[in-house]
Design a protein around this motif. Structure first.
Motif, mmCIF file in Angstrom:
data_model
loop_
_atom_site.group_PDB
_atom_site.id
_atom_site.type_symbol
_atom_site.label_atom_id
_atom_site.label_comp_id
_atom_site.label_asym_id
_atom_site.label_seq_id
_atom_site.Cartn_x
_atom_site.Cartn_y
_atom_site.Cartn_z
ATOM 1 N N UNK A 136 -2.043 12.326 -2.527
ATOM 2 C CA UNK A 136 -2.712 12.191 -1.230
ATOM 3 C C UNK A 136 -2.555 10.764 -0.704
ATOM 4 N N UNK A 137 -2.761 9.782 -1.574
ATOM 5 C CA UNK A 137 -2.632 8.382 -1.172
ATOM 6 C C UNK A 137 -1.209 8.083 -0.713
ATOM 7 N N UNK A 138 -0.227 8.559 -1.454
ATOM 8 C CA UNK A 138 1.180 8.345 -1.104
ATOM 9 C C UNK A 138 1.521 8.982 0.237
ATOM 10 N N UNK A 139 1.121 10.237 0.429
ATOM 11 C CA UNK A 139 1.410 10.938 1.680
ATOM 12 C C UNK A 139 0.756 10.254 2.876
ATOM 13 N N UNK A 140 -0.488 9.813 2.713
ATOM 14 C CA UNK A 140 -1.183 9.131 3.807
ATOM 15 C C UNK A 140 -0.494 7.808 4.140
ATOM 16 N N UNK A 141 -0.095 7.067 3.115
ATOM 17 C CA UNK A 141 0.601 5.794 3.342
ATOM 18 C C UNK A 141 1.925 6.024 4.058
ATOM 19 N N UNK A 142 2.681 7.028 3.641
ATOM 20 C CA UNK A 142 3.966 7.327 4.296
ATOM 21 C C UNK A 142 3.753 7.732 5.760
ATOM 22 N N UNK A 143 2.714 8.510 6.030
ATOM 23 C CA UNK A 143 2.410 8.923 7.406
ATOM 24 C C UNK A 143 2.069 7.717 8.268
ATOM 25 N N UNK A 197 -2.618 0.909 1.303
ATOM 26 C CA UNK A 197 -1.289 0.898 0.695
ATOM 27 C C UNK A 197 -0.225 0.673 1.767
ATOM 28 N N UNK A 198 -0.367 1.326 2.917
ATOM 29 C CA UNK A 198 0.593 1.148 4.016
ATOM 30 C C UNK A 198 0.608 -0.298 4.494
ATOM 31 N N UNK A 199 -0.562 -0.905 4.633
ATOM 32 C CA UNK A 199 -0.642 -2.308 5.064
ATOM 33 C C UNK A 199 -0.015 -3.212 4.006
ATOM 34 N N UNK A 200 -0.265 -2.919 2.736
ATOM 35 C CA UNK A 200 0.332 -3.721 1.659
ATOM 36 C C UNK A 200 1.851 -3.598 1.664
ATOM 37 N N UNK A 201 2.363 -2.397 1.901
ATOM 38 C CA UNK A 201 3.813 -2.201 1.973
ATOM 39 C C UNK A 201 4.388 -3.029 3.121
ATOM 40 N N UNK A 202 3.722 -3.002 4.271
ATOM 41 C CA UNK A 202 4.170 -3.794 5.421
ATOM 42 C C UNK A 202 4.236 -5.278 5.064
ATOM 43 N N UNK A 203 3.182 -5.792 4.475
ATOM 44 C CA UNK A 203 3.130 -7.220 4.133
ATOM 45 C C UNK A 203 4.154 -7.584 3.060
ATOM 46 N N UNK A 204 4.301 -6.741 2.056
ATOM 47 C CA UNK A 204 5.275 -7.030 1.004
ATOM 48 C C UNK A 204 6.700 -6.986 1.541
ATOM 49 N N UNK A 205 6.963 -6.076 2.460
ATOM 50 C CA UNK A 205 8.295 -6.026 3.061
ATOM 51 C C UNK A 205 8.541 -7.283 3.904
ATOM 52 N N UNK A 244 9.985 0.588 8.997
ATOM 53 C CA UNK A 244 9.886 0.567 7.530
ATOM 54 C C UNK A 244 9.929 1.965 6.921
ATOM 55 N N UNK A 245 10.239 2.965 7.719
ATOM 56 C CA UNK A 245 10.208 4.340 7.206
ATOM 57 C C UNK A 245 11.266 4.600 6.131
ATOM 58 N N UNK A 256 7.380 -10.220 3.430
ATOM 59 C CA UNK A 256 7.568 -11.391 2.578
ATOM 60 C C UNK A 256 8.794 -11.253 1.678
ATOM 61 N N UNK A 257 8.961 -10.085 1.032
ATOM 62 C CA UNK A 257 9.982 -9.914 0.005
ATOM 63 C C UNK A 257 11.121 -8.980 0.383
ATOM 64 N N UNK A 258 11.064 -8.375 1.555
ATOM 65 C CA UNK A 258 12.102 -7.443 2.003
ATOM 66 C C UNK A 258 12.314 -6.300 0.998
ATOM 67 N N UNK A 259 11.217 -5.684 0.581
ATOM 68 C CA UNK A 259 11.269 -4.627 -0.438
ATOM 69 C C UNK A 259 11.884 -3.353 0.119
ATOM 70 N N UNK A 260 12.405 -2.527 -0.771
ATOM 71 C CA UNK A 260 12.974 -1.228 -0.418
ATOM 72 C C UNK A 260 12.253 -0.089 -1.141
ATOM 73 N N UNK A 261 11.598 -0.388 -2.259
ATOM 74 C CA UNK A 261 10.901 0.609 -3.067
ATOM 75 C C UNK A 261 9.542 0.075 -3.491
ATOM 76 N N UNK A 262 8.584 0.983 -3.603
ATOM 77 C CA UNK A 262 7.244 0.642 -4.080
ATOM 78 C C UNK A 262 6.897 1.645 -5.173
ATOM 79 N N UNK A 263 6.451 1.138 -6.308
ATOM 80 C CA UNK A 263 6.005 2.000 -7.405
ATOM 81 C C UNK A 263 4.517 1.762 -7.579
#
Length: 88
Positions: free
Chosen positions: A35-42, A5-13, A51-52, A15-22
């Protein structure tokens, strides 16, 4: 899962300069989603500190995630049309 999820957030940002992920779906139900959300944020804070500021959200009811995403995209399109109609 949080790592991917963290890698996907990096790539989406990138390409698309995202600010939020649902995130939604069966895998996000119960404790596993938190757990998945907390690990991705860490991981984002450690590996991609620039990207924090990106917020990761879990839908309150995972089965409605598609409808929430569709509504969000429709709202984005409406705002884009309004902005271009004003000549901004």
């Amino acid at each position: 899962m949080g790592y991917y999820l963290a890698i996907a957030v990096f790539e989406m940002h990138r390409i698309f300069n995202i600010e939020n992920v649902v995130i939604f779906g069966g895998v996000t139900a119960g404790l596993s989603g938190g757990i998945m959300k907390e690990e991705a944020e860490r991981i984002i804070k450690e590996k991609f500190p620039q990207l924090s500021h990106i917020k990761i959200h879990l839908t309150p009811e995972p089965s409605y995630g598609g409808a929430i995403g569709a509504g969000y995209l429709a709202n984005l399109e409406r705002r884009r049309r309004e902005t271009s109609a004003k000549g901004l």
